[in-house]
Design a protein around this motif. Sequence first.
Motif, PDB file in Angstrom:
ATOM      1  N   CYS A 136      -0.198   5.477 -12.224  1.00  0.00           N
ATOM      2  CA  CYS A 136      -0.481   4.537 -13.294  1.00  0.00           C
ATOM      3  C   CYS A 136       0.831   4.264 -14.023  1.00  0.00           C
ATOM      4  O   CYS A 136       1.449   5.177 -14.571  1.00  0.00           O
ATOM      5  N   ALA A 137       1.283   3.007 -13.968  1.00  0.00           N
ATOM      6  CA  ALA A 137       2.550   2.643 -14.606  1.00  0.00           C
ATOM      7  C   ALA A 137       2.287   2.200 -16.040  1.00  0.00           C
ATOM      8  O   ALA A 137       1.413   1.374 -16.291  1.00  0.00           O
ATOM      9  N   LEU A 138       3.068   2.761 -16.955  1.00  0.00           N
ATOM     10  CA  LEU A 138       2.843   2.475 -18.369  1.00  0.00           C
ATOM     11  C   LEU A 138       3.566   1.221 -18.846  1.00  0.00           C
ATOM     12  O   LEU A 138       3.315   0.742 -19.945  1.00  0.00           O
ATOM     13  N   ASP A 139       4.497   0.716 -18.012  1.00  0.00           N
ATOM     14  CA  ASP A 139       5.226  -0.482 -18.424  1.00  0.00           C
ATOM     15  C   ASP A 139       5.584  -1.296 -17.175  1.00  0.00           C
ATOM     16  O   ASP A 139       5.548  -0.774 -16.066  1.00  0.00           O
ATOM     17  N   PRO A 140       5.949  -2.573 -17.362  1.00  0.00           N
ATOM     18  CA  PRO A 140       6.236  -3.438 -16.199  1.00  0.00           C
ATOM     19  C   PRO A 140       7.401  -2.931 -15.345  1.00  0.00           C
ATOM     20  O   PRO A 140       7.404  -3.105 -14.135  1.00  0.00           O
ATOM     21  N   GLU A 141       8.389  -2.301 -15.978  1.00  0.00           N
ATOM     22  CA  GLU A 141       9.550  -1.810 -15.231  1.00  0.00           C
ATOM     23  C   GLU A 141       9.148  -0.694 -14.266  1.00  0.00           C
ATOM     24  O   GLU A 141       9.578  -0.660 -13.119  1.00  0.00           O
ATOM     25  N   THR A 142       8.331   0.213 -14.761  1.00  0.00           N
ATOM     26  CA  THR A 142       7.877   1.311 -13.910  1.00  0.00           C
ATOM     27  C   THR A 142       7.010   0.773 -12.776  1.00  0.00           C
ATOM     28  O   THR A 142       7.060   1.246 -11.651  1.00  0.00           O
ATOM     29  N   TYR A 143       6.248  -0.239 -13.102  1.00  0.00           N
ATOM     30  CA  TYR A 143       5.373  -0.852 -12.109  1.00  0.00           C
ATOM     31  C   TYR A 143       6.196  -1.417 -10.957  1.00  0.00           C
ATOM     32  O   TYR A 143       5.964  -1.126  -9.790  1.00  0.00           O
ATOM     33  N   GLU A 144       7.203  -2.200 -11.299  1.00  0.00           N
ATOM     34  CA  GLU A 144       8.039  -2.814 -10.265  1.00  0.00           C
ATOM     35  C   GLU A 144       8.827  -1.750  -9.496  1.00  0.00           C
ATOM     36  O   GLU A 144       8.908  -1.782  -8.271  1.00  0.00           O
ATOM     37  N   PHE A 145       9.397  -0.826 -10.230  1.00  0.00           N
ATOM     38  CA  PHE A 145      10.136   0.274  -9.601  1.00  0.00           C
ATOM     39  C   PHE A 145       9.253   0.997  -8.586  1.00  0.00           C
ATOM     40  O   PHE A 145       9.656   1.263  -7.455  1.00  0.00           O
ATOM     41  N   SER A 146       8.028   1.303  -8.985  1.00  0.00           N
ATOM     42  CA  SER A 146       7.121   2.050  -8.113  1.00  0.00           C
ATOM     43  C   SER A 146       6.747   1.245  -6.870  1.00  0.00           C
ATOM     44  O   SER A 146       6.670   1.786  -5.768  1.00  0.00           O
ATOM     45  N   LEU A 147       6.537  -0.046  -7.053  1.00  0.00           N
ATOM     46  CA  LEU A 147       6.218  -0.901  -5.902  1.00  0.00           C
ATOM     47  C   LEU A 147       7.347  -0.862  -4.888  1.00  0.00           C
ATOM     48  O   LEU A 147       7.122  -0.713  -3.696  1.00  0.00           O
ATOM     49  N   LEU A 148       8.573  -0.989  -5.383  1.00  0.00           N
ATOM     50  CA  LEU A 148       9.717  -1.020  -4.484  1.00  0.00           C
ATOM     51  C   LEU A 148       9.971   0.337  -3.847  1.00  0.00           C
ATOM     52  O   LEU A 148      10.689   0.442  -2.870  1.00  0.00           O
ATOM     53  N   GLN A 149       9.378   1.360  -4.395  1.00  0.00           N
ATOM     54  CA  GLN A 149       9.496   2.688  -3.791  1.00  0.00           C
ATOM     55  C   GLN A 149       8.281   2.987  -2.911  1.00  0.00           C
ATOM     56  O   GLN A 149       8.095   4.108  -2.461  1.00  0.00           O
ATOM     57  N   GLY A 150       7.464   1.986  -2.700  1.00  0.00           N
ATOM     58  CA  GLY A 150       6.354   2.125  -1.763  1.00  0.00           C
ATOM     59  C   GLY A 150       5.161   2.917  -2.274  1.00  0.00           C
ATOM     60  O   GLY A 150       4.407   3.459  -1.482  1.00  0.00           O
ATOM     61  N   LEU A 151       5.011   2.987  -3.598  1.00  0.00           N
ATOM     62  CA  LEU A 151       3.910   3.783  -4.143  1.00  0.00           C
ATOM     63  C   LEU A 151       2.653   2.930  -4.348  1.00  0.00           C
ATOM     64  O   LEU A 151       2.725   1.732  -4.570  1.00  0.00           O
ATOM     65  N   ALA A 152       1.520   3.587  -4.289  1.00  0.00           N
ATOM     66  CA  ALA A 152       0.275   2.942  -4.684  1.00  0.00           C
ATOM     67  C   ALA A 152       0.244   3.015  -6.205  1.00  0.00           C
ATOM     68  O   ALA A 152       0.145   4.098  -6.780  1.00  0.00           O
ATOM     69  N   VAL A 153       0.367   1.874  -6.841  1.00  0.00           N
ATOM     70  CA  VAL A 153       0.561   1.873  -8.289  1.00  0.00           C
ATOM     71  C   VAL A 153      -0.316   0.806  -8.931  1.00  0.00           C
ATOM     72  O   VAL A 153      -0.625  -0.208  -8.314  1.00  0.00           O
ATOM     73  N   SER A 175      -5.949  -4.089  -6.975  1.00  0.00           N
ATOM     74  CA  SER A 175      -6.440  -3.573  -8.251  1.00  0.00           C
ATOM     75  C   SER A 175      -6.724  -2.088  -8.034  1.00  0.00           C
ATOM     76  O   SER A 175      -6.746  -1.609  -6.902  1.00  0.00           O
ATOM     77  N   LEU A 176      -6.961  -1.380  -9.105  1.00  0.00           N
ATOM     78  CA  LEU A 176      -7.291   0.040  -8.983  1.00  0.00           C
ATOM     79  C   LEU A 176      -8.518   0.208  -8.081  1.00  0.00           C
ATOM     80  O   LEU A 176      -8.547   1.076  -7.208  1.00  0.00           O
ATOM     81  N   GLU A 177      -9.492  -0.665  -8.250  1.00  0.00           N
ATOM     82  CA  GLU A 177     -10.736  -0.573  -7.478  1.00  0.00           C
ATOM     83  C   GLU A 177     -10.498  -0.785  -5.984  1.00  0.00           C
ATOM     84  O   GLU A 177     -11.175  -0.191  -5.150  1.00  0.00           O
ATOM     85  N   ALA A 178      -9.533  -1.659  -5.644  1.00  0.00           N
ATOM     86  CA  ALA A 178      -9.245  -1.919  -4.231  1.00  0.00           C
ATOM     87  C   ALA A 178      -8.386  -0.814  -3.631  1.00  0.00           C
ATOM     88  O   ALA A 178      -8.475  -0.513  -2.444  1.00  0.00           O
ATOM     89  N   LEU A 179      -7.538  -0.235  -4.473  1.00  0.00           N
ATOM     90  CA  LEU A 179      -6.620   0.792  -3.983  1.00  0.00           C
ATOM     91  C   LEU A 179      -7.333   2.090  -3.622  1.00  0.00           C
ATOM     92  O   LEU A 179      -7.073   2.671  -2.571  1.00  0.00           O
ATOM     93  N   LEU A 180      -8.205   2.544  -4.523  1.00  0.00           N
ATOM     94  CA  LEU A 180      -8.752   3.892  -4.389  1.00  0.00           C
ATOM     95  C   LEU A 180      -9.418   4.168  -3.030  1.00  0.00           C
ATOM     96  O   LEU A 180      -9.140   5.200  -2.425  1.00  0.00           O
ATOM     97  N   PRO A 181     -10.245   3.260  -2.514  1.00  0.00           N
ATOM     98  CA  PRO A 181     -10.885   3.572  -1.227  1.00  0.00           C
ATOM     99  C   PRO A 181      -9.884   3.757  -0.089  1.00  0.00           C
ATOM    100  O   PRO A 181     -10.170   4.460   0.875  1.00  0.00           O
ATOM    101  N   THR A 182      -8.709   3.125  -0.188  1.00  0.00           N
ATOM    102  CA  THR A 182      -7.732   3.262   0.890  1.00  0.00           C
ATOM    103  C   THR A 182      -6.965   4.581   0.779  1.00  0.00           C
ATOM    104  O   THR A 182      -6.304   4.992   1.715  1.00  0.00           O
ATOM    105  N   LEU A 183      -7.035   5.216  -0.376  1.00  0.00           N
ATOM    106  CA  LEU A 183      -6.208   6.396  -0.615  1.00  0.00           C
ATOM    107  C   LEU A 183      -6.988   7.705  -0.506  1.00  0.00           C
ATOM    108  O   LEU A 183      -6.441   8.748  -0.165  1.00  0.00           O
ATOM    109  N   VAL A 184      -8.253   7.618  -0.819  1.00  0.00           N
ATOM    110  CA  VAL A 184      -9.047   8.805  -1.099  1.00  0.00           C
ATOM    111  C   VAL A 184      -9.128   9.774   0.092  1.00  0.00           C
ATOM    112  O   VAL A 184      -9.047   9.349   1.247  1.00  0.00           O
ATOM    113  N   ASP A 185      -9.213  11.066  -0.164  1.00  0.00           N
ATOM    114  CA  ASP A 185      -9.343  12.048   0.919  1.00  0.00           C
ATOM    115  C   ASP A 185     -10.826  12.288   1.241  1.00  0.00           C
ATOM    116  O   ASP A 185     -11.706  11.630   0.665  1.00  0.00           O
TER     117      ASP A 185
END
Length: 689
Positions: free
Chosen positions: A448-465, A402-412
């Motif tokens: 932040c992905a605005l649609d399911p396609e972008t979400y899946e695309f971003s995951l497969l490109q290794g992004l935190a999404v 989730s966004l809440e779980a992601l942020l602590p792993t990313l933050v500088d």
Amino acid sequence: MKPTQACSLRFFRPGVRLMWSLGFALVALSLYATTRLPPLGDPIATADRGAAAKSLPTITIFAAPGPFVGPYGQRQGLAVRSWLGLSPQVTVVLFSRDHSVVAFARGLSSRVMVEPEIDFSFLGTPFFHSMVARSQKFVSDISVFMDAETVTLPDFLSALNFVHGENFAWFLFASTCNVSHIPFQLDAEGKHWLKESGKRVEFEEMQEVLGQCCSRSRLEDRMLLAWNRMDLPLHHGVLPPFLYGKGIHNVWLINEVLSSKLRTVLDASCCVSGLYIANNTPNFTKEPPLTSVESEINERDWESMGNALVGTAYGSLIFHEAKNSRLLRLLKCNGAFLFVNGIDYTTHVSARENMFGFLEKKILHIWGKEKTIRCVEDCMASGNAYSWPRKDEPASINFPFSLEALLPTLVDNNKTIILGVAGYSYKDMLMSWVCRLRALRLTNFVVCALDPETYEFSLLQGLAVFKDESAPNEISFDDCHFGTECFQKVTKVKSRIVTRILKLGYNVMMSDVDVYWFRNPLPYVSSFGPAVLVAQSDEYNETGPINMPRRLNSGFYFAHSDESTIAAMEKIVKHAATSGLSEQPSFYDILCGEGGTNRLGNDVCIEPETNLTVHFLDRNLFPNGAYAGLWDEMDVKESCLKKGCYILHNNWISGRRRKLERQVMKGLWKYNMATRMCLQSWHKVEIVG
Ligand SMILES: *[C@@H]1O[C@H](CO)[C@@H](O)[C@H](O)[C@H]1NC(C)=O
Ligand SMILES: *[C@@H]1O[C@H](CO)[C@@H](O)[C@H](O)[C@H]1NC(C)=O
Ligand SMILES: *[C@@H]1O[C@H](CO)[C@@H](O)[C@H](O)[C@H]1NC(C)=O
Ligand SMILES: *[C@@H]1O[C@H](CO)[C@@H](O)[C@H](O)[C@H]1NC(C)=O
Ligand SMILES: *[C@@H]1O[C@H](CO)[C@@H](O)[C@H](O)[C@H]1NC(C)=O
């Protein structure tokens, strides 16, 4: 120490007995048939001639190690030393951005290099397609891909030297063994294996022990791959974006090489030792500690799911040994290498083709025939002991963050998150932006992905999404640009997400994905301190104030996580929700007052209710797309950097296509849409023997 009870014997599983006797007959037959052709000499002599005719090949071993810490690091250290100890022909390239890997390489040998410039997922997993592409720029006779924890033995080197001497285009793979423990240690130079007594172990003795201990790994991940360059591609088509070490990619590649028919594929599992040794230190007790991400969620699961999805999206994974005569087993029997066809068991001492495209059928020497037959049989039986995986196709990826779980792993260290928002029509623009951030070594970004396609695309490109559930779902492909209704809806998503992240306690660097980052702006924009919102100005005049009405660009701003900022952002979100316009006017009207009543000087506004200061960024440092004709310059990059640019916005142009073309033509495009890799300025590396 004796091998443990757990060791399983390779060759005598009841299930393969029938195969065994049938195969025996076939081998006998094929030997019989071929003995009637004119003899071409002893296979051992043939092999030696072949190897001697050419100088020894240069070999580059590529691997992607994790950090060199704990037992995991010890296994990797042992593995790399075992590769280097094989021969001075071997050079090692480690794909990593980890400091411990650099330190390890520096302490070891000049024959070890570290290559950080490839694509990694946000969890630090390298992309296989990017590794393969990079490996092609290393000019050596043979390329090898090894699992970083796999130890190899001199039989690997002899096999490579042999097939190199045979002078044909080949691609070799070998499954590896799981060994819980071996009673030997590698000496300091990595050349010899020693017993507890300190005495050297002969290779034969080692093989005997391993023969009893080896349980052949079904994990195709740890497979060993090698091929000769010959200035020939591995396969037709494009290698999809697989994450390395997460399954599927090895099998996928072998399949592709086979079906492309450019090379002969050799299964060398019977004559090459690759060992995963679980406990290589006597006092080893516990598993490596889990990283913070792993301890929360097992990310390996979804990365594997991602690979399975990529694999099925890009082609079939069904592996047909029977239909492909280009697949041969490589064996060493009685001291001589042999090529055996897995279907009819025809046995050759050479894999070269004659002018009709058939394998030259050279003859096995009568001498040692019985032993040879037994050896071929043993291998064919053991080869059947592992099966090709056929994973179930996942319908979609279930990303556990989730966004809440992601942020602590990313933050500088400054608790800052860079936020990009994109829909499918901007997916390539998004990737170009991401590639630029990666090149700047920035990893604290989330999409932040605005649609399911972008979400899946971003995951497969290794992004935190993450998905924005409330995003409008009718985001049109070409027409979601400034001024359209779609654009208005999309922009309103941004201020809501920014507010949400601010409330979680993180500062937000919000950037549209059509903003090109020349330099890292974070140190500069964060220097304004709390209760200051730092935003780009859309003023295109080269002189005069930059805080005039409606000149606040909400496509690039830095918001500090504090009470004033959050209160002001909430006002903007509320205003935008009831406005028929995009959120951009809401930003200005709320913060600077309608008509600019809250303006202060030429570049500041103060919102009286929340005391939030808005600082408009210097237009030379943060130019918008209409400023100073920058986009019309021949060399946009040079002109912009001369002004001191941190970023340049590719706005003030209508239409997705024109925007994209402008960025590509001006050399500010960083993503290869065909290969799905970031563009890298890789230099060629000549490996000399
Ligand atoms: C090999 O070892 C790994 C790690 O110890 C284990 O997870 C895997 O199941 C083993 N595979 C086989 C075929 O024994
Ligand atoms: C393991 O043993 C070696 C030597 O036998 C020693 O140097 C090392 O400190 C030990 N490591 C641990 C974690 O006990
Ligand atoms: C963190 O913020 C300080 C100023 O507040 C700045 O000097 C420093 O460069 C920032 N670090 C990063 C990584 O942005
Ligand atoms: C740009 O500046 C000139 C002179 O400084 C002024 O006359 C003009 O109105 C300005 N244009 C805009 C759009 O602000
Ligand atoms: C804003 O600043 C003024 C003067 O410094 C202060 O009186 C007022 O309480 C502040 N308002 C908020 C909401 O912080």
